[in-house]
Scaffold this active site. Sequence first.
Site, mmCIF file in Angstrom:
data_model
loop_
_atom_site.group_PDB
_atom_site.id
_atom_site.type_symbol
_atom_site.label_atom_id
_atom_site.label_comp_id
_atom_site.label_asym_id
_atom_site.label_seq_id
_atom_site.Cartn_x
_atom_site.Cartn_y
_atom_site.Cartn_z
ATOM 1 N N HIS A 213 21.800 9.905 12.103
ATOM 2 C CA HIS A 213 22.182 10.908 11.085
ATOM 3 C C HIS A 213 22.390 10.255 9.717
ATOM 4 C CE1 HIS A 213 22.973 14.238 13.991
ATOM 5 N NE2 HIS A 213 23.241 13.242 14.805
ATOM 6 N N ASN B 66 24.926 20.077 16.353
ATOM 7 C CA ASN B 66 23.518 19.975 15.991
ATOM 8 C C ASN B 66 22.917 21.371 15.857
ATOM 9 O OD1 ASN B 66 23.344 17.173 15.950
ATOM 10 N ND2 ASN B 66 22.714 17.020 18.099
ATOM 11 N N HIS C 262 34.380 13.250 13.550
ATOM 12 C CA HIS C 262 34.751 12.759 14.877
ATOM 13 C C HIS C 262 35.043 13.965 15.778
ATOM 14 C CE1 HIS C 262 36.420 10.715 18.157
ATOM 15 N NE2 HIS C 262 37.212 9.859 17.558
HETATM 16 FE FE1 HDD Z 1 26.655 11.851 17.403
HETATM 17 C C1 HDD Z 1 26.862 10.939 14.157
HETATM 18 C C2 HDD Z 1 26.144 15.122 16.465
HETATM 19 C C3 HDD Z 1 26.043 12.688 20.668
HETATM 20 C C4 HDD Z 1 27.536 8.746 18.331
HETATM 21 N N1 HDD Z 1 26.518 12.835 15.657
HETATM 22 C C5 HDD Z 1 26.636 12.280 14.422
HETATM 23 C C6 HDD Z 1 26.498 13.303 13.423
HETATM 24 C C7 HDD Z 1 26.291 14.478 14.073
HETATM 25 C C8 HDD Z 1 26.309 14.179 15.484
HETATM 26 C C9 HDD Z 1 26.074 15.826 13.442
HETATM 27 C C10 HDD Z 1 26.532 13.077 11.923
HETATM 28 C C11 HDD Z 1 27.906 13.267 11.388
HETATM 29 C C12 HDD Z 1 27.893 13.129 9.891
HETATM 30 O O1 HDD Z 1 27.265 13.972 9.240
HETATM 31 O O2 HDD Z 1 28.486 12.166 9.400
HETATM 32 N N2 HDD Z 1 26.122 13.541 18.363
HETATM 33 C C13 HDD Z 1 26.066 14.800 17.810
HETATM 34 C C14 HDD Z 1 25.893 15.769 18.877
HETATM 35 C C15 HDD Z 1 25.848 15.079 20.048
HETATM 36 C C16 HDD Z 1 26.004 13.684 19.729
HETATM 37 C C17 HDD Z 1 25.799 17.267 18.665
HETATM 38 C C18 HDD Z 1 25.698 15.584 21.446
HETATM 39 C C19 HDD Z 1 26.073 16.733 21.838
HETATM 40 N N3 HDD Z 1 26.729 10.880 19.164
HETATM 41 C C20 HDD Z 1 26.491 11.416 20.407
HETATM 42 C C21 HDD Z 1 26.798 10.441 21.425
HETATM 43 C C22 HDD Z 1 27.249 9.322 20.770
HETATM 44 C C23 HDD Z 1 27.189 9.623 19.360
HETATM 45 C C24 HDD Z 1 26.659 10.647 22.908
HETATM 46 C C25 HDD Z 1 27.713 8.016 21.320
HETATM 47 C C26 HDD Z 1 28.336 7.887 22.437
HETATM 48 N N4 HDD Z 1 27.028 10.112 16.413
HETATM 49 C C27 HDD Z 1 27.427 8.965 17.002
HETATM 50 C C28 HDD Z 1 27.781 7.872 16.022
HETATM 51 C C29 HDD Z 1 27.609 8.619 14.662
HETATM 52 C C30 HDD Z 1 27.110 9.985 15.078
HETATM 53 C C31 HDD Z 1 27.057 6.613 16.197
HETATM 54 C C32 HDD Z 1 26.763 7.930 13.598
HETATM 55 C C33 HDD Z 1 27.521 8.057 12.335
HETATM 56 C C34 HDD Z 1 28.807 8.603 12.711
HETATM 57 O O3 HDD Z 1 28.866 8.792 14.058
HETATM 58 O O4 HDD Z 1 29.736 8.853 11.978
HETATM 59 O O5 HDD Z 1 29.076 7.442 16.217
#
Ligand code: HDD
Length: 693
Positions: free
Chosen positions: A79, A152, A343
């Site tokens: 993202h 999402n 978060h």
């Molecule tokens: Fe995630 C970012 C949505 C599964 C780990 N995620 C991130 C963002 C969105 C989502 C919208 C961007 C937030 C922003 O605009 O700053 N993610 C989802 C959805 C998931 C999902 C809807 C499943 C239903 N994500 C998911 C899993 C993991 C992560 C299973 C790890 C175990 N996601 C992250 C992250 C991010 C992230 C690596 C990258 C940047 C951040 O968190 O702040 O931690």
Amino acid sequence: MKKNQNNEGMYDNKKDEQLEQFRVDNKGEKMTTNQGLRVSDDEHSLKAGDRGPTLMEDFHFREKMTHFDHERIPERVVHARGFGAHGFFQVYEPMAEFTKAKFLQDPSVKTPVFVRFSTVAGSRGSAETVRDVRGFATKFYTEEGNYDLVGNNMPVFFIQDAIKFPDLVHSFKPEPHNEMPQAATAHDTFWDFVANNTESAHTIMWLMSDRAIPRSFRMMEGFGVHTFRFVNELGKARFVKFHWKPVLGIHSLVWDEAQKIAGKDPDFHRRDLWEAIEMGDYPEFELGVQMIEEEDEFNFDFDILDPTKLWPEEIVPVKIIGKMTLDRNQDNVFAETEQVAFHPGHVVPGIDFSNDPLLQGRLFSYTDTQLIRLGGPNFHQIPINRSIAPVHNNQRDGYHQMNIDKGQTSYHKNSLQGNDPQPATEAEGGYAHYQEKVEGRKVRQRSDSFKDHYSQAKLFWNSMTEVERQHIIDAFRFEVGKVKNKGVRQQVVNVFANVDGELAAAIAAGVGAEAPTDVEASTVTLSSPALSQEQSKIKSTATRKVAILAVDGFDNLTVDPLMQSLKKAGIHSEIVSQNVGMITSADGQQQEAVHSFLTSHPVLFDAVYVAGGQTNGDQLKNNQKATEFVKEAFKHFKTIGAAAEGAELLVTAGIQAGSDPGIVIARDAEEVNAFSESFVSAMAEHRHWSRQI
Ligand code: HDD
């Protein structure tokens, strides 16, 4: 100071007030160093003689350069490319029966929000209209603390357990040996992952559908994906899924268009969002919830904890409970969009988790990632992340500490400060986790109820119209066709044979694979019309964009009245001409061409109209760029209109006014009023799929 424009004077926006103390306006100010010292020269470094070496004592140069050298922070691992906006949320009626969340009780309360939309795979500088899932993350600044709904634009996810997230992401990111391709899933490692991790099948169907190429952020749904819990004042809990429904309806680009926009305007989605807000077309999304009683947990033919499954709306209806309006653009993209930290674990009383193993893993990942991305444990103090509820605890120090905590104690319990800050009771708003009874052996296993990977993929396929199915097939052929490894291509076809035989055969035919004959496809016959964009289409033309093709000598009676009518219908029209600048009509009236054929392109508009006037008609029908303009709009199934002599351009372009759908003609200037109605209702169809291309 930028105020929420439609709320000026009415809306006590505590978040905006809080942000105001951090805003810096340089207008009319003298330049200073970061120490506040006034700078006398910002053009020349300090040298020993005007041709001599630069001196170490040039503190201004060193400070400026050091700051510059440190201006970048790590981009989000997923993202990375996103864009945010401010707004507010209002509940329609008290939700006390279901949840005690305070921001869901009083319809007169406007809870400030910040939303960040994003693509998932691409890096910060990548194009926006790529085929991808879109992030839809909302931070509600509630009186009880921040609540983040980190969702999402698709209701299901690729994997069932968070431990597989790094594998999934590694597979769709550019391949490590050559860093290709950027922002695209059309490559070997991603499809190899899909073929070997069949739980992804349902989400892949969504990814291959038009949902993955939204027309704008304003026209896509949002989903919390996981099953959460609502808990009311009496402690009664229900399972809940969250939905955002765009008031403008769900609309998409066509794939050819999406690819071209990626080159013509890689910022297409953020520009659309920014401009809509600047023009007062505030994006609106209704919040919906699906609820399942705890006692009904096992009454479905899918496991409600499985994030690869949705709850069909026809079985579990979506209750619309409120609306979010985005009415203010951010002031600074780095400070707000880039530094905002979401978060899924940021919850408020009345909202709790389920045991969805994907959600459980996310609860670890998000804080961890902010520590590296935002450089330490105090990222909650960055203005965009600050809660409007006061923050008091014994956490101290760390990089970039902004607070000056007073007093001798920083531990609990204490008697030196009367034990403050004290935990709150539930009655005082203290968060109490839902007391779900949990027991089990420690196992690395997944429940058998998660093993059905194909039924809902088939449900999705069943729910699509013919056109939507064709788009899915085309998308598969494109994506899998780009996979170099023949074995992977065959494996993918084999996997999707479990969903539908015809789908598998169609993919196979496009990618040089065999359709397997020994795989039994899912026998699910159920369909869910709510999953189809075409079947749930909202015929609104509000905020759409029309290109008016006109050159010097145009008939203003075929332009000015139409522009007025379109404006009344909430449609924006802009003139595209040979050159940018003023153009003059046959009777000496002037209109402004804001685009030329060089600076614009039909993919950037929702419809095209060719003005009347003999000179206009003659000039345009002999102009190759104008001909290509309407041809391209035709190819993308868009409404095309023309007045009088302007229609000659359509003839040159090979477009049949009588027989091709979505072509609207005004024979003369007098007909323009009646024409505008037909033109707008043709636009409300969005695309004319029955057109023979
Ligand atoms: Fe995630 C970012 C949505 C599964 C780990 N995620 C991130 C963002 C969105 C989502 C919208 C961007 C937030 C922003 O605009 O700053 N993610 C989802 C959805 C998931 C999902 C809807 C499943 C239903 N994500 C998911 C899993 C993991 C992560 C299973 C790890 C175990 N996601 C992250 C992250 C991010 C992230 C690596 C990258 C940047 C951040 O968190 O702040 O931690």
